[in-house]
Design a protein around this motif. Structure first.
Motif, PDB file in Angstrom:
ATOM      1  N   ILE A  18       2.879  -1.722   8.867  1.00 27.49           N
ATOM      2  CA  ILE A  18       2.841  -1.540   7.804  1.00 27.49           C
ATOM      3  C   ILE A  18       2.426   0.480   7.295  1.00 27.49           C
ATOM      4  O   ILE A  18       3.244   1.032   6.446  1.00 27.49           O
ATOM      5  N   ASP A  19       0.985   0.828   7.936  1.00 28.29           N
ATOM      6  CA  ASP A  19       1.411   1.957   7.921  1.00 28.29           C
ATOM      7  C   ASP A  19       2.599   2.699   8.238  1.00 28.29           C
ATOM      8  O   ASP A  19       2.480   3.705   7.184  1.00 28.29           O
ATOM      9  N   PHE A  20       3.502   2.321   9.675  1.00 27.77           N
ATOM     10  CA  PHE A  20       4.610   3.395   9.262  1.00 27.77           C
ATOM     11  C   PHE A  20       5.800   3.067   7.909  1.00 27.77           C
ATOM     12  O   PHE A  20       6.193   3.568   7.212  1.00 27.77           O
ATOM     13  N   LEU A  21       5.301   1.439   7.429  1.00 30.78           N
ATOM     14  CA  LEU A  21       6.375   1.363   6.496  1.00 30.78           C
ATOM     15  C   LEU A  21       5.430   2.357   5.221  1.00 30.78           C
ATOM     16  O   LEU A  21       6.478   2.483   4.678  1.00 30.78           O
ATOM     17  N   LYS A  22       4.825   2.404   5.227  1.00 27.21           N
ATOM     18  CA  LYS A  22       3.446   3.626   4.501  1.00 27.21           C
ATOM     19  C   LYS A  22       4.243   4.712   4.255  1.00 27.21           C
ATOM     20  O   LYS A  22       4.449   5.591   3.298  1.00 27.21           O
ATOM     21  N   ASP A  23       4.534   5.497   5.396  1.00 28.88           N
ATOM     22  CA  ASP A  23       5.229   6.754   5.864  1.00 28.88           C
ATOM     23  C   ASP A  23       6.535   6.313   5.619  1.00 28.88           C
ATOM     24  O   ASP A  23       7.067   8.197   5.007  1.00 28.88           O
ATOM     25  N   ALA A  24       6.792   5.917   5.742  1.00 28.09           N
ATOM     26  CA  ALA A  24       9.080   5.711   5.799  1.00 28.09           C
ATOM     27  C   ALA A  24       9.001   5.326   4.459  1.00 28.09           C
ATOM     28  O   ALA A  24      10.210   5.851   4.228  1.00 28.09           O
ATOM     29  N   PHE A  25       8.287   4.734   3.456  1.00 28.78           N
ATOM     30  CA  PHE A  25       8.583   4.455   1.979  1.00 28.78           C
ATOM     31  C   PHE A  25       7.775   5.516   0.948  1.00 28.78           C
ATOM     32  O   PHE A  25       6.280   5.211   1.714  1.00 28.78           O
ATOM     33  N   GLN A  26       8.128   4.640  -0.531  1.00 24.43           N
ATOM     34  CA  GLN A  26       7.184   5.382  -1.069  1.00 24.43           C
ATOM     35  C   GLN A  26       6.867   4.022  -1.918  1.00 24.43           C
ATOM     36  O   GLN A  26       7.758   3.145  -3.174  1.00 24.43           O
ATOM     37  N   PHE A  27       5.672   3.845  -1.678  1.00 26.96           N
ATOM     38  CA  PHE A  27       5.739   2.405  -1.766  1.00 26.96           C
ATOM     39  C   PHE A  27       4.470   2.562  -3.645  1.00 26.96           C
ATOM     40  O   PHE A  27       3.714   3.077  -4.493  1.00 26.96           O
ATOM     41  N   ILE A  28       5.449   1.978  -4.798  1.00 31.06           N
ATOM     42  CA  ILE A  28       5.389   2.138  -5.892  1.00 31.06           C
ATOM     43  C   ILE A  28       3.959   1.647  -6.573  1.00 31.06           C
ATOM     44  O   ILE A  28       3.240   2.041  -7.291  1.00 31.06           O
ATOM     45  N   ASN A  29       3.320   0.074  -5.671  1.00 29.92           N
ATOM     46  CA  ASN A  29       2.301  -0.228  -5.751  1.00 29.92           C
ATOM     47  C   ASN A  29       1.739  -0.822  -4.733  1.00 29.92           C
ATOM     48  O   ASN A  29       1.824  -1.795  -4.363  1.00 29.92           O
ATOM     49  N   PRO A  30       0.882   0.206  -3.661  1.00 28.43           N
ATOM     50  CA  PRO A  30       0.461  -0.129  -2.530  1.00 28.43           C
ATOM     51  C   PRO A  30       0.034  -1.033  -2.064  1.00 28.43           C
ATOM     52  O   PRO A  30      -0.003  -1.823  -1.007  1.00 28.43           O
ATOM     53  N   ASP A  31      -1.247  -1.564  -2.934  1.00 29.77           N
ATOM     54  CA  ASP A  31      -2.130  -2.686  -2.864  1.00 29.77           C
ATOM     55  C   ASP A  31      -1.542  -4.204  -3.052  1.00 29.77           C
ATOM     56  O   ASP A  31      -1.234  -5.071  -1.924  1.00 29.77           O
ATOM     57  N   GLU A  32      -0.311  -3.709  -3.627  1.00 25.86           N
ATOM     58  CA  GLU A  32       0.285  -5.235  -4.092  1.00 25.86           C
ATOM     59  C   GLU A  32       1.551  -5.303  -2.545  1.00 25.86           C
ATOM     60  O   GLU A  32       1.551  -6.309  -2.301  1.00 25.86           O
ATOM     61  N   VAL A  33       2.109  -4.585  -2.607  1.00 22.71           N
ATOM     62  CA  VAL A  33       3.403  -3.909  -1.485  1.00 22.71           C
ATOM     63  C   VAL A  33       2.463  -5.102  -0.256  1.00 22.71           C
ATOM     64  O   VAL A  33       2.838  -5.586   0.644  1.00 22.71           O
ATOM     65  N   LYS A  34       0.960  -4.198   0.382  1.00 19.47           N
ATOM     66  CA  LYS A  34       0.385  -4.854   1.727  1.00 19.47           C
ATOM     67  C   LYS A  34       0.378  -5.768   1.721  1.00 19.47           C
ATOM     68  O   LYS A  34       0.527  -6.470   2.707  1.00 19.47           O
ATOM     69  N   GLN A  35      -0.256  -6.288   0.504  1.00 26.57           N
ATOM     70  CA  GLN A  35      -0.930  -7.679   0.627  1.00 26.57           C
ATOM     71  C   GLN A  35       0.187  -8.481   0.636  1.00 26.57           C
ATOM     72  O   GLN A  35       0.197  -9.559   1.224  1.00 26.57           O
ATOM     73  N   PHE A  36       1.252  -8.610   0.085  1.00 24.42           N
ATOM     74  CA  PHE A  36       3.106  -9.527   0.136  1.00 24.42           C
ATOM     75  C   PHE A  36       3.101  -9.082   1.374  1.00 24.42           C
ATOM     76  O   PHE A  36       3.573 -10.112   2.390  1.00 24.42           O
ATOM     77  N   LEU A  37       3.610  -7.725   2.392  1.00 26.69           N
ATOM     78  CA  LEU A  37       3.807  -8.334   3.385  1.00 26.69           C
ATOM     79  C   LEU A  37       2.641  -8.639   4.856  1.00 26.69           C
ATOM     80  O   LEU A  37       3.380  -8.921   5.507  1.00 26.69           O
ATOM     81  N   LEU A  38       1.755  -8.614   4.376  1.00 26.07           N
ATOM     82  CA  LEU A  38       0.509  -9.655   5.072  1.00 26.07           C
ATOM     83  C   LEU A  38       0.571 -10.751   5.216  1.00 26.07           C
ATOM     84  O   LEU A  38       0.091 -11.290   5.807  1.00 26.07           O
TER      85      LEU A  38
END
Length: 126
Positions: free
Chosen positions: A24-44
């Protein structure tokens, strides 16, 4: 894949969980997370799609050159359980060419990914 699973002695393997967080940390560098907390929770909550998204990033770069795709969790206010992860690809191509590349990505790569990935992720161009 980076999600916890039970090994034979019924304890959780924390090293696999760590992989999920590092992915997920790699994805945060590779993509621009528009709503980071929600995206991270969804991925988890859906760790089984993380590997597909990592591969998707490579597929995007091969078709659209150097871009930073956007990732946004979208929900429906009327359907509380409906959530989808949108991957939006900015581009500097002519629209017809960008649409051709998106179509190629969807038909020749995304089509062959897991059912869960196809149900949870929408890929589009900006």
């Amino acid at each position: 894949l980076g999600f916890p699973f039970r090994n034979q002695d019924t304890s959780f393997d924390s090293s696999v969980t760590v992989n999920c967080y590092s992915d997920i940390d790699f994805l945060k560098d590779a993509f621009q997370f528009i709503n980071p907390d929600e995206v991270k929770q969804f991925l988890l909550y859906h760790p089984e799609i993380i590997q597909h998204i990592l591969e998707c990033h490579i597929e995007i770069l091969t078709r659209f050159d150097i871009v930073t795709p956007k990732m946004e969790l979208v929900t429906d206010a009327e359907l509380s359980n409906w959530k989808t992860l949108f991957i939006t690809i900015p581009h500097n191509l002519e629209y017809k060419e960008a649409f051709k590349e998106l179509n190629d990505l969807l038909q020749n790569w995304a089509f062959y990914q897991s059912k869960q990935f196809k149900q949870l992720v929408t890929i589009t161009i900006e």
